[in-house]
Write a protein that holds these residues in place. Structure first.
Motif, short mmCIF file in Angstrom:
data_model
loop_
_atom_site.label_atom_id
_atom_site.label_comp_id
_atom_site.label_asym_id
_atom_site.label_seq_id
_atom_site.Cartn_x
_atom_site.Cartn_y
_atom_site.Cartn_z
N GLY A 153 45.15 6.30 18.86
CA GLY A 153 44.89 6.03 17.39
C GLY A 153 43.74 5.39 17.02
O GLY A 153 42.72 5.14 17.81
N VAL A 154 43.37 4.82 15.67
CA VAL A 154 42.23 4.27 15.03
C VAL A 154 42.65 3.23 14.53
O VAL A 154 43.79 3.01 13.95
CB VAL A 154 41.25 5.31 14.24
CG1 VAL A 154 40.97 6.51 14.97
CG2 VAL A 154 42.08 5.94 13.22
N LYS A 155 41.76 2.19 14.54
CA LYS A 155 41.94 1.02 13.65
C LYS A 155 40.78 0.42 12.99
O LYS A 155 39.45 0.60 13.51
CB LYS A 155 42.60 -0.22 14.60
CG LYS A 155 41.78 -0.62 15.73
CD LYS A 155 42.83 -1.44 16.48
CE LYS A 155 43.25 -2.52 15.85
NZ LYS A 155 43.73 -3.70 16.53
N GLY A 156 40.88 -0.47 12.02
CA GLY A 156 39.72 -0.98 11.37
C GLY A 156 40.26 -2.14 10.31
O GLY A 156 41.35 -2.31 9.95
N GLY A 157 39.36 -3.15 10.28
CA GLY A 157 39.67 -4.10 9.27
C GLY A 157 38.54 -5.03 9.11
O GLY A 157 37.52 -5.06 9.31
N LEU A 158 38.95 -6.36 8.48
CA LEU A 158 38.14 -7.40 7.88
C LEU A 158 38.02 -8.30 9.18
O LEU A 158 39.22 -8.80 9.77
CB LEU A 158 38.71 -8.06 6.76
CG LEU A 158 37.89 -9.28 6.36
CD1 LEU A 158 36.62 -9.11 5.73
CD2 LEU A 158 39.01 -9.99 5.15
N ASN A 159 37.00 -8.88 9.37
CA ASN A 159 36.69 -10.07 10.41
C ASN A 159 36.31 -11.30 9.72
O ASN A 159 35.34 -11.26 8.87
CB ASN A 159 35.55 -9.74 11.45
CG ASN A 159 36.08 -8.95 12.67
OD1 ASN A 159 37.22 -8.72 12.85
ND2 ASN A 159 35.06 -8.65 13.69
N LEU A 160 36.99 -12.37 9.97
CA LEU A 160 36.52 -13.84 9.42
C LEU A 160 36.04 -14.57 10.66
O LEU A 160 37.00 -15.18 11.32
CB LEU A 160 37.46 -14.51 8.41
CG LEU A 160 38.04 -13.55 7.20
CD1 LEU A 160 39.12 -14.33 6.87
CD2 LEU A 160 36.75 -13.48 6.38
N ALA A 161 34.82 -14.61 10.86
CA ALA A 161 34.45 -15.20 12.22
C ALA A 161 33.51 -16.59 11.95
O ALA A 161 32.83 -16.83 10.95
CB ALA A 161 33.49 -14.25 12.90
N LYS A 162 33.68 -17.51 13.07
CA LYS A 162 33.04 -18.71 13.26
C LYS A 162 32.46 -18.78 14.46
O LYS A 162 32.86 -18.34 15.51
CB LYS A 162 33.81 -19.87 12.73
CG LYS A 162 33.71 -20.27 11.47
CD LYS A 162 34.53 -21.42 11.06
CE LYS A 162 34.91 -21.83 9.75
NZ LYS A 162 35.39 -23.21 9.64
N MET A 163 31.60 -19.78 14.76
CA MET A 163 30.91 -20.08 16.28
C MET A 163 31.27 -21.58 16.21
O MET A 163 30.94 -22.30 15.09
CB MET A 163 29.66 -19.77 16.14
CG MET A 163 29.17 -18.29 16.35
SD MET A 163 27.59 -17.86 15.85
CE MET A 163 26.89 -18.47 17.40
N THR A 164 32.00 -22.12 17.40
CA THR A 164 32.44 -23.43 17.29
C THR A 164 31.71 -24.63 17.42
O THR A 164 31.88 -25.81 17.08
CB THR A 164 33.48 -23.52 18.77
OG1 THR A 164 32.59 -23.39 19.67
CG2 THR A 164 34.53 -22.55 18.42
#
Length: 195
Positions: free
Chosen positions: A26-37
């Motif tokens: 399959g294929v997939k995709g979406g939104l990332n909400l990222a931080k660095m700690t």
């Protein structure tokens, strides 16, 4: 230690693959909400993830799903101190090629939970301060990132599905000579489609 973890991941993947009865791609995709700690006042950097996967059904309830994903990560800062330099309106944008190895358990026929290790390879890292052009940031970062993912998903009968996952880093993403301890933190929501 990293070699031992990677060897364990490969061994687990080989064992589960050998036990598999059925394979779907399959294929997939979406939104990332990222931080660095390492930053106290940082905000999420919104980006996206996209890639492919193979889902190996081991039993009716259990499956193993290795993935190959592009993942935009990083963080945003209204103000901060990077390598001793005070800065305002900073975006740190990192691009990774991630390989999650997820073990999935179906709670109900269409709903599953998942967990597994992930290794990521740094493709690019840039900083942007205000409206200034991007500056390369890759030389002070490690080339590999190890993490753990926890998630869930819901698959419709037509192959389309919805998923959510949280990936938290287990290793420092900066080189040892920089003397900064930081890890990736990424929440993902998206769609997938099994052929």
């Amino acid at each position: 230690m990293k070699k031992l973890i990677l060897s364990g991941i490969i061994a687990l993947g080989s064992f589960l693959t050998a036990q598999a009865q059925n394979v779907n791609f399959g294929v997939k995709g979406g939104l990332n909400l990222a931080k660095m700690t390492q930053y106290d006042n940082n905000k999420v950097r919104a980006s996206f993830n996209a890639g492919v996967y193979a889902n190996f059904a081991i039993t009716k309830e259990w499956a193993f799903q290795p993935e190959l994903l592009y993942s935009g990560q990083g963080t945003k800062l209204e103000s901060g101190n990077i390598l001793g330099v005070p800065l305002k309106d900073v975006t740190i944008a990192t691009d990774y090629l991630n390989i999650p190895l997820m073990v999935q358990y179906s709670i109900a026929p269409s709903f599953f939970v998942e967990a597994g290790p992930q290794v990521g390879f740094l493709l690019a890292a840039k900083t942007k301060v205000g409206d200034n052009t991007n500056k390369d940031y890759k030389d002070i970062m490690t080339t590999a990132d190890f993490g753990l993912g926890l998630g869930f998903g819901y698959k419709l009968d037509n192959g389309l599905g919805f998923s959510g996952r949280y990936n938290f880093g287990l290793s420092n993403i900066y080189n040892d000579d920089v003397n900064i301890d930081s890890k990736n933190s990424v929440a993902q929501i998206g769609l997938f489609y099994s052929f």
